[in-house]
Design an enzyme around this catalytic site. Structure first.
Site, short mmCIF file in Angstrom:
data_model
loop_
_atom_site.label_atom_id
_atom_site.label_comp_id
_atom_site.label_asym_id
_atom_site.label_seq_id
_atom_site.Cartn_x
_atom_site.Cartn_y
_atom_site.Cartn_z
N HIS A 279 0.84 -1.21 0.00
CA HIS A 279 0.00 0.00 0.00
C HIS A 279 0.87 1.27 0.00
CE1 HIS A 279 -3.48 -2.48 0.43
NE2 HIS A 279 -3.14 -2.89 1.63
N ASP A 330 -4.97 -8.13 -3.54
CA ASP A 330 -5.26 -7.92 -2.13
C ASP A 330 -6.60 -8.52 -1.71
OD1 ASP A 330 -5.27 -7.01 0.45
OD2 ASP A 330 -5.25 -4.88 -0.01
ZN LIG Z 1 -3.44 -6.84 2.67
#
Ligand SMILES: [Zn+2]
Length: 453
Positions: A279, A330
């Site tokens: 991220h 994800d």
């Molecule tokens: Zn994750």
């Protein structure tokens, strides 16, 4: 020795800004042994005899795609959490109810179907960020690595490689509150016991390797970060960590430790060229420089970040600072590496109101060679001799891709345009269908088993 010759209508070769037409690719026992653009041959008829038995690959053939950040069980939430309000933290509550219901058998069934969906999308290697280690009440299974073993087996059955990023997850908050409720099964007690359990795990199969992960600065106390980093270094294993996905995590870290999560990871030896930050959405300029200066990679997960209203990370600045970029699906709200790749460029356009931050070749590298390297597979993700024989063929005659030049595929194609996938020399997807898994039927059954609404 098993030799196959493939004739790609187009293939995207390393270091080339655009795909090349008419490329002969020879694979022997799961490795690429020859890559030869026919136009480069003189005289042009040379080698025609070997073409007679070559398997034609119409469309564009890419190296294998790597999904560098997966939580397989989140796939069960697709379509269930997107309609209303709520934020990352309310989404997380529903995710925990699914986590609570899985056991090694149901997780094998679910992950096998999810990884087969990944294969259909052209993914040849998945990085599974795995923290559902123990029984729902925190007790051990007879084999304390039964859940990890189920994921490794799921990948084998789906025909893809896996790096099991065994995740250290010890506390519920940055200030060290204990795990409670559905989080209890994530915890090993402390980092040494985490390391002992991982040490005892030998994954079954050539398709699998083990890496390490720090769940986040929320879940691993500062004084135990070094233990995880040291384990990864000692085993030459990739090390991943969720980083600054939410401003609330940054605020808590500043208040408890007086520094940003990136600084905290740096101070405890977590950053470096074999580390990937996942991220990296809310960073200071100093954070960007710490990541880039240490060669730490960054795995962007744009479709999840948009779904969870996380924000847009500074992708261009991180790349310029020295962080190799990779991609992950994800939460699996979307499984489409083409969508993830173009989102890296398109999100940057929205943020800066300017175009042209990443070349098509840079997006291809994020989806292929960099992702594989982030997962420890440094011999994959390039159509070049010596690399693993991963071939992902994308049709150029679908409603989405018709009339699109091959170089435009990352801006036009979707997962449904993948027609053939070869992993380590084995055909896993043919004519757009998985060769061994009925993906929709198995997804339906596996999700029904763990979710009731
Ligand atoms: Zn994750």
């Amino acid at each position: 020795m098993s030799t196959t010759r493939w004739l790609a209508e187009y293939a995207w070769l390393p270091d080339e800004p655009e795909p090349t037409a008419d490329v002969l690719i020879e694979t022997v026992d799961g490795r690429i042994t020859l890559v030869a653009p026919l136009a480069a041959r003189t005289p042009p008829t040379a080698g025609v005899e070997v073409l007679a038995d070559a398997v034609r690959l119409p469309g564009l053939t890419l190296p294998g795609l790597a999904d560098a950040h997966s939580h397989a069980f989140h796939r069960a939430l697709r379509g269930r959490t997107h309609g209303g309000r709520g934020d990352f933290w309310t989404w997380r509550d529903l995710m925990y109810t699914v986590a609570d219901r899985l056991d090694p058998d149901s997780y094998l069934a679910l992950a096998r179907a999810v990884y087969a969906e990944l294969a259909l999308a052209g993914v040849t290697c998945v990085g599974e960020f795995h923290y559902l280690h123990h029984r729902p009440d925190g007790g051990r299974y007879d084999d304390p690595n039964a859940m990890g073993a189920a994921l490794v087996e799921a990948a084998a059955q789906a025909g893809v490689r896996i790096t099991l990023l065994d995740t250290c997850y010890l506390t519920a908050t940055v200030d060290g509150q204990p795990l409670t409720g559905p989080q209890r099964r994530f915890g090993d007690g402390d980092a040494n016991r985490w390391a002992d359990r991982v040490e005892a795990f030998t994954p079954a199969g050539e398709h699998a390797r083990v890496g390490a992960a720090v769940h986040s600065v929320r879940a691993v106390p500062a004084d135990q970060l070094g233990t995880v980093a040291e384990w990864a270094r000692r085993h030459d294993a990739p090390l991943h960590a969720h980083l600054s996905e939410q401003p609330a995590e940054n605020d808590a870290c500043r208040s408890v430790h007086g520094r940003t999560p990136t600084r905290l990871l740096a101070d405890h030896g977590v950053l470096g060229p074999t580390t990937t930050a996942v991220h990296a959405t809310h960073l200071t300029s100093a954070d960007v420089n710490l990541l880039g200066g240490s060669g730490t990679g960054v795995c962007l997960c744009p479709t999840t970040e948009r779904d969870l209203a996380d924000g847009i990370g500074p992708a261009r600045r991180m790349a310029e600072a020295g962080s190799p970029l990779s991609l992950g699906s994800d939460s699996h709200a979307v499984i489409d590496l083409f969508e993830e790749a173009r989102a890296v460029e398109l999100d940057e356009r929205l943020r800066t109101r300017q175009r042209g931050h990443f070349t098509p070749a840079a997006l291809r590298d994020a989806a292929t060679v960099t992702g594989h390297a982030a997962l420890g597979w440094t011999d994959a993700g390039r159509l070049a001799p010596g690399n693993r024989a991963d071939l992902v063929t994308v049709r150029l005659d679908s409603a989405r891709t018709a009339g699109v030049p091959p170089v435009g595929v990352f801006f036009a194609a979707g997962a449904a345009d993948v027609t053939q996938v070869v992993v380590d020399g084995r055909v896993v997807v043919r004519d757009g269908r998985h060769t061994t898994v009925d993906v929709p039927a198995e997804l339906t059954a596996a999700i029904r088993a763990v979710i009731t609404s």
